[in-house]
Every structure is written in C-alpha cells, then in structure tokens.
Design a protein around this motif. Structure first.
Motif, mmCIF file in Angstrom:
data_model
loop_
_atom_site.group_PDB
_atom_site.id
_atom_site.type_symbol
_atom_site.label_atom_id
_atom_site.label_comp_id
_atom_site.label_asym_id
_atom_site.label_seq_id
_atom_site.Cartn_x
_atom_site.Cartn_y
_atom_site.Cartn_z
ATOM 1 N N ASP A 48 12.223 12.877 -3.597
ATOM 2 C CA ASP A 48 13.682 12.821 -3.715
ATOM 3 C C ASP A 48 14.294 12.081 -2.533
ATOM 4 O O ASP A 48 15.405 11.587 -2.602
ATOM 5 C CB ASP A 48 14.266 14.232 -3.785
ATOM 6 C CG ASP A 48 13.718 14.994 -4.976
ATOM 7 O OD1 ASP A 48 13.885 14.495 -6.101
ATOM 8 O OD2 ASP A 48 13.092 16.059 -4.781
ATOM 9 N N ILE A 49 13.555 12.057 -1.435
ATOM 10 C CA ILE A 49 14.031 11.344 -0.239
ATOM 11 C C ILE A 49 12.829 10.912 0.587
ATOM 12 O O ILE A 49 11.820 11.622 0.645
ATOM 13 C CB ILE A 49 14.996 12.215 0.607
ATOM 14 C CG1 ILE A 49 15.395 11.544 1.927
ATOM 15 C CG2 ILE A 49 14.394 13.583 0.943
ATOM 16 C CD1 ILE A 49 16.696 10.845 1.902
ATOM 17 N N PHE A 50 12.946 9.739 1.210
ATOM 18 C CA PHE A 50 11.881 9.204 2.066
ATOM 19 C C PHE A 50 12.454 9.126 3.484
ATOM 20 O O PHE A 50 13.488 8.501 3.700
ATOM 21 C CB PHE A 50 11.484 7.817 1.553
ATOM 22 C CG PHE A 50 10.423 7.130 2.355
ATOM 23 C CD1 PHE A 50 9.078 7.418 2.159
ATOM 24 C CD2 PHE A 50 10.756 6.184 3.317
ATOM 25 C CE1 PHE A 50 8.085 6.768 2.889
ATOM 26 C CE2 PHE A 50 9.763 5.532 4.057
ATOM 27 C CZ PHE A 50 8.429 5.833 3.837
ATOM 28 N N ILE A 51 11.784 9.789 4.407
ATOM 29 C CA ILE A 51 12.259 9.782 5.802
ATOM 30 C C ILE A 51 11.227 9.071 6.675
ATOM 31 O O ILE A 51 10.029 9.340 6.563
ATOM 32 C CB ILE A 51 12.446 11.220 6.333
ATOM 33 C CG1 ILE A 51 13.455 11.982 5.472
ATOM 34 C CG2 ILE A 51 12.897 11.214 7.798
ATOM 35 C CD1 ILE A 51 13.655 13.420 5.899
ATOM 36 N N ALA A 52 11.666 8.184 7.556
ATOM 37 C CA ALA A 52 10.747 7.499 8.480
ATOM 38 C C ALA A 52 11.174 7.779 9.912
ATOM 39 O O ALA A 52 12.353 7.713 10.239
ATOM 40 C CB ALA A 52 10.749 6.006 8.202
ATOM 41 N N GLY A 53 10.203 8.078 10.756
ATOM 42 C CA GLY A 53 10.483 8.271 12.177
ATOM 43 C C GLY A 53 10.903 9.703 12.486
ATOM 44 O O GLY A 53 10.471 10.612 11.810
ATOM 45 N N ASP A 70 13.640 0.104 3.792
ATOM 46 C CA ASP A 70 14.329 -0.909 3.001
ATOM 47 C C ASP A 70 13.545 -1.197 1.712
ATOM 48 O O ASP A 70 14.115 -1.296 0.623
ATOM 49 C CB ASP A 70 14.481 -2.181 3.847
ATOM 50 C CG ASP A 70 15.447 -3.171 3.214
ATOM 51 O OD1 ASP A 70 16.456 -2.722 2.647
ATOM 52 O OD2 ASP A 70 15.180 -4.374 3.277
ATOM 53 N N ALA A 71 12.210 -1.293 1.842
ATOM 54 C CA ALA A 71 11.368 -1.576 0.672
ATOM 55 C C ALA A 71 11.410 -0.424 -0.326
ATOM 56 O O ALA A 71 11.520 -0.636 -1.533
ATOM 57 C CB ALA A 71 9.933 -1.844 1.120
ATOM 58 N N VAL A 72 11.340 0.802 0.172
ATOM 59 C CA VAL A 72 11.343 1.974 -0.720
ATOM 60 C C VAL A 72 12.669 2.049 -1.461
ATOM 61 O O VAL A 72 12.724 2.295 -2.663
ATOM 62 C CB VAL A 72 11.093 3.272 0.093
ATOM 63 C CG1 VAL A 72 11.340 4.508 -0.756
ATOM 64 C CG2 VAL A 72 9.679 3.280 0.652
ATOM 65 N N LYS A 73 13.748 1.780 -0.725
ATOM 66 C CA LYS A 73 15.080 1.827 -1.334
ATOM 67 C C LYS A 73 15.219 0.749 -2.416
ATOM 68 O O LYS A 73 15.650 1.024 -3.528
ATOM 69 C CB LYS A 73 16.111 1.610 -0.220
ATOM 70 C CG LYS A 73 17.540 1.715 -0.661
ATOM 71 C CD LYS A 73 18.452 1.445 0.531
ATOM 72 C CE LYS A 73 19.881 1.274 0.080
ATOM 73 N NZ LYS A 73 20.733 0.792 1.183
ATOM 74 N N GLN A 74 14.798 -0.464 -2.090
ATOM 75 C CA GLN A 74 14.942 -1.584 -3.019
ATOM 76 C C GLN A 74 14.023 -1.472 -4.228
ATOM 77 O O GLN A 74 14.447 -1.662 -5.351
ATOM 78 C CB GLN A 74 14.593 -2.914 -2.331
ATOM 79 C CG GLN A 74 15.423 -3.239 -1.118
ATOM 80 C CD GLN A 74 16.745 -3.871 -1.482
ATOM 81 O OE1 GLN A 74 16.939 -4.311 -2.608
ATOM 82 N NE2 GLN A 74 17.677 -3.886 -0.536
ATOM 83 N N GLU A 75 12.743 -1.194 -3.940
ATOM 84 C CA GLU A 75 11.732 -1.280 -4.994
ATOM 85 C C GLU A 75 11.666 -0.018 -5.839
ATOM 86 O O GLU A 75 11.395 -0.082 -7.028
ATOM 87 C CB GLU A 75 10.344 -1.529 -4.381
ATOM 88 C CG GLU A 75 10.261 -2.730 -3.472
ATOM 89 C CD GLU A 75 10.056 -4.030 -4.239
ATOM 90 O OE1 GLU A 75 9.394 -3.993 -5.274
ATOM 91 O OE2 GLU A 75 10.589 -5.063 -3.782
ATOM 92 N N THR A 79 0.839 -1.201 0.000
ATOM 93 C CA THR A 79 0.000 0.000 0.000
ATOM 94 C C THR A 79 0.873 1.249 0.000
ATOM 95 O O THR A 79 0.631 2.203 -0.733
ATOM 96 C CB THR A 79 -0.902 0.010 1.261
ATOM 97 O OG1 THR A 79 -1.522 -1.265 1.366
ATOM 98 C CG2 THR A 79 -1.939 1.084 1.200
ATOM 99 N N ILE A 80 1.903 1.236 0.843
ATOM 100 C CA ILE A 80 2.730 2.436 0.974
ATOM 101 C C ILE A 80 3.568 2.655 -0.289
ATOM 102 O O ILE A 80 3.698 3.783 -0.769
ATOM 103 C CB ILE A 80 3.581 2.348 2.258
ATOM 104 C CG1 ILE A 80 2.647 2.379 3.471
ATOM 105 C CG2 ILE A 80 4.601 3.471 2.312
ATOM 106 C CD1 ILE A 80 3.287 2.014 4.788
ATOM 107 N N LEU A 81 4.093 1.586 -0.856
ATOM 108 C CA LEU A 81 4.864 1.736 -2.100
ATOM 109 C C LEU A 81 3.975 2.316 -3.202
ATOM 110 O O LEU A 81 4.396 3.179 -3.967
ATOM 111 C CB LEU A 81 5.457 0.391 -2.538
ATOM 112 C CG LEU A 81 6.597 -0.151 -1.668
ATOM 113 C CD1 LEU A 81 7.014 -1.541 -2.147
ATOM 114 C CD2 LEU A 81 7.803 0.772 -1.654
#
Lengths: 78, 349
Positions: free
Chosen positions: B82-87, B104-109, B71-73
């Motif tokens: 340009d960048i995804f920040i979590a937390g 990890d998923a955002v980076k990989q996928e 869902t999030i992807l």
C-alpha cells in the motif's frame, strides 16, 4: 566545486560516475567515469589495459574542454 | 480495515551487512523488518506492517541504475504494497539518490504511493523534491529518532489516500503539488504587512520564495590544448601517504594543496585516499584511478597538453557541506588563476 572553478573563468570538466548528481550540481562539461571507488580505472583489467582505459576517458575529457557548449553537456567516452 | 502493507527500502549499511566494502551488494528482499524498519514498526503500531524489506548496496544501485530499478520493481509486483518507504538517507549522497530514484520508479511504474526522507543538502533532495514526498531529516543517522515519526505519519496518510497538509505541517520538502486555499486576509493587506515587518526588521515569511537557480555559464572551449597548463582537482580525497594535513574522512574542514613536481605515477607507497565514503582499497592500491597523474604525464610528454600543473588540490566530498565545498573551490580557483592554470579536470568518486 566544479561550479566555483567555472565561475572563476577557468574551463573545467567534471569526471564522475553518478552523472545525474553532476547535472544537478550544475557542472557544464561532464564525462562519465567507470565506478565510484575507481572512476578512472578498473581493477579487473591488467595494468596496461587499465591505463589505456584511463587514457580514453582523459582523451574524452580533453575533447570536452576543446568543445564549445551552450549548456550542460555529457560527453560519452568512445 | 486490514493492516496497511508497507515495503521498506534500505542500503547495505542500515541493513547491517557492512560499510563501503559491501556497497556492491545486489538487491535482496527479506521478509519483515530489518534495521531502521523497527523504528517504523514501533511508530505504526497496529495500523501498518512492514511485510518486506529490500536491501541494495549504494554503489550497486548508482552504477547499475536501470538493472537495479528493474530488479526491485519486479520484487514489488507480487507484493503489491500500500506504500513504499525508502530510507531515511540523511546526508548519504548515493543512498539519497537511490531512495529518490527507486521511489520515483515505483510511483511511476507501479502507481504505488511512495515516501522517502533525507537531509536537504543530499543531492537526492534537489533531484526529487519536485516529484516525491521527501521528509526533511537531520544530516546524520543520529537524527533517526526525529525522522521516523513524521515519515510514519505521512506514510499512513499516503497509504490511506488521505488529504496531505502543507509542507510545513507535514515536514516534507516544499516543491511538490501546489494546493489552492483561501487566505483570511487579501493579498494587498498581506503584502503591506510583510513590507512593514521587513522595514521594522521583524521576521516575515515570503509566500513565494524565489527558486535558487545557481547556474554558471560554461567558459569558452580551449583552442590550443598543446599550450595550456592543466591542473587536477579532486573531491575523492587523494593525499600523499600518511595524509599530512589530516583531511577528515567525512565532513572535511579543509582542502589540501600538494606538489607533484617530478611525480610520474602514484603508487601504493606514495599516495592514498582519505575519503571515508567509498571503499578505499582500489584508490590505495593505485591512486591514479582517482587522480590520473600517470596518463596526464604521458600527455605532457607527448605534447598533447602543454603542461601538467605542479600542484594538485584535494578534499573529501563525503558529507562535506555545500557551503564549505564552495569556499574551498573558490580559494582553489583563485590559486589556480594566480598560477596561470588555463584548464581543470575535476574528478569525483
């Protein structure tokens, strides 16, 4: 906690919902649970069905304790 | 250069939706800044903008890993940040695991640079510090002020594709990429200097810290379950009603030992949870859902196990330090051995 009990020489099975955490922490025998606030239950079921579900998970936990393993193993509830 | 587009991931708590009772909140996307995003926005100034904030309940994420990730992807595909920040997740375990997993998923996928932040004992740190940039933060949200500046600085560098400095300089957890560089002194001189410092009792910094592989070999299987005494231990905070030892709802300073002689079933009148890290409604209604005394009594009666040990042990695993948990369990294990317990089921929430 699981690891300290194992270290003391007592076979131990970890029943928990977020199995990746259990793997990271270093539990050896792991049985996946239902949900974080009710690992061994499910309030959506009737009382009898819920107890049956709990019994299934615990049967898996006992089989895990009865199984020789070489390394970390997740025992899926059947 | 146009403003850097940032998408921020936070949990239900930091979004102001609510605590544990809302931990099942499904992924939701909002325009602009929510909660701790304000601090990031202030730190970014004109150089970057949080275009959207994704909110997801911690229990929902961890119990529905694949669905939550998908869902999030999908939400991110159109935005192309340009960048995804979590937390940052501080010492909140499920939040930390969620931040690490989604980064990890955002980076990989999606091949988008990612960054998160958490306390070093957060299980998410151990799981992802060799895969992601994770800024080391304090163990509670009181550390937000010191967590945001290094996160914002590193996020901008990652978004711009700039060179990233060593872990010590940038504040992220070591374990990621190893970068070659020339030292001024050659290795033999550095090694002798280190040795001299060590002999003189002076501080020195190793250049190759040994990884901490604290693994315990599995014990042998139980051969005859019908004759064993089995005990239950839980980090889920199940205590007799009223919490006689006053075990804390988080960062527990002790464990409890409780007698269950003659107890066949845990009820709302007799047992409850002291744990403050999950919605207590279900455990308070029927604590067998965490500490399964009822079924184990059946097993005992049916001869499937020899005996259920007449004492159980409980602490609260919510934000309790690894060091304390280790000490509690070592003491519990000793008592179990003294009582000739041969097998343990440990439940965690």
């Amino acid at each position: 906690m699981v690891k300290e009990i194992e270290r003391a020489g007592i076979p131990v099975v970890h029943v928990c919902t977020v199995t990746p955490i259990s793997m990271t922490v270093g539990a050896n025998r792991i049985v996946p649970a239902v949900a974080i606030p009710y690992p061994l239950g499910n309030p959506a079921l009737s009382e009898a069905e819920e107890k049956e579900l709990r019994r299934k998970i615990l049967n898996t936990a006992l089989s895990a304790l009865e199984t020789e393993i070489d390394g970390q193993t997740i025992f899926e509830v059947k | 250069m146009s403003k850097i587009k940032v998408v921020h991931y936070i949990n239900q708590f930091f979004a102001g939706i609510g605590g544990e009772e809302f931990a099942d909140h499904k992924p939701e996307i909002k325009d602009g800044v929510v909660g701790p995003g304000m601090a990031f926005a202030a730190s970014f100034g004109e150089s970057a903008e949080i275009v959207s904030t994704i909110i997801c309940g911690d229990s929902y994420f961890n119990e529905n890993l694949e669905q939550a990730k998908k869902t999030i992807l999908d939400m991110l595909k159109d935005i192309k940040p340009d960048i995804f920040i979590a937390g940052p997740a501080f010492n909140a375990g499920r939040y930390g695991v969620a931040c690490g997993t989604i980064c990890d998923a955002v980076k990989q996928e999606l091949q988008i640079p990612v960054l998160t932040g958490m306390y070093e004992e957060n299980p998410g740190a151990e799981m992802f510090k060799d895969k992601l940039y994770i800024i080391a933060t304090k163990d509670s949200a009181a550390g937000m002020r010191s967590a945001v500046p290094p996160m914002a600085t590193l996020a901008l560098k990652l978004a711009k594709g700039e060179k990233i400095g060593a872990s010590k300089e940038e504040g992220y957890m070591p374990g990621l990429t190893r970068v070659n560089f020339f030292e001024e002194q050659r290795g033999s001189k550095r090694a002798v200097d280190m040795l001299l410092s060590k002999m003189a009792g002076k501080p020195f910094v190793t250049e190759y810290p040994m990884p901490d592989f604290d693994r315990v070999e599995p014990n042998h299987a139980i051969k005859d379950m019908k004759s064993v005494t089995l005990a239950i231990v839980t980090s889920g905070g199940i205590v007799p009603k009223g919490n006689p030892d006053r075990i804390e709802s988080s960062s527990a300073s002790k464990f409890g030992e409780y007698d269950i002689t003659g107890v066949d079933n845990l009820t709302a009148d007799t047992f409850e949870t002291a744990h403050g890290g999950y919605d207590p409604v279900y455990a308070n209604t029927d604590a067998d859902r965490v500490l399964p005394v009822d079924v184990l009594r059946d097993f005992e009666r049916e001869g499937i196990i020899g005996k259920l040990h007449n004492k159980y042990y409980a602490t609260v695993g919510n934000g309790t330090s690894t060091k304390n948990s280790k000490n509690y369990a070592a003491e519990i294990a000793q008592r179990l051995k003294n009582d000739n317990v041969q097998a343990v089921i440990l439940t965690s929430t």
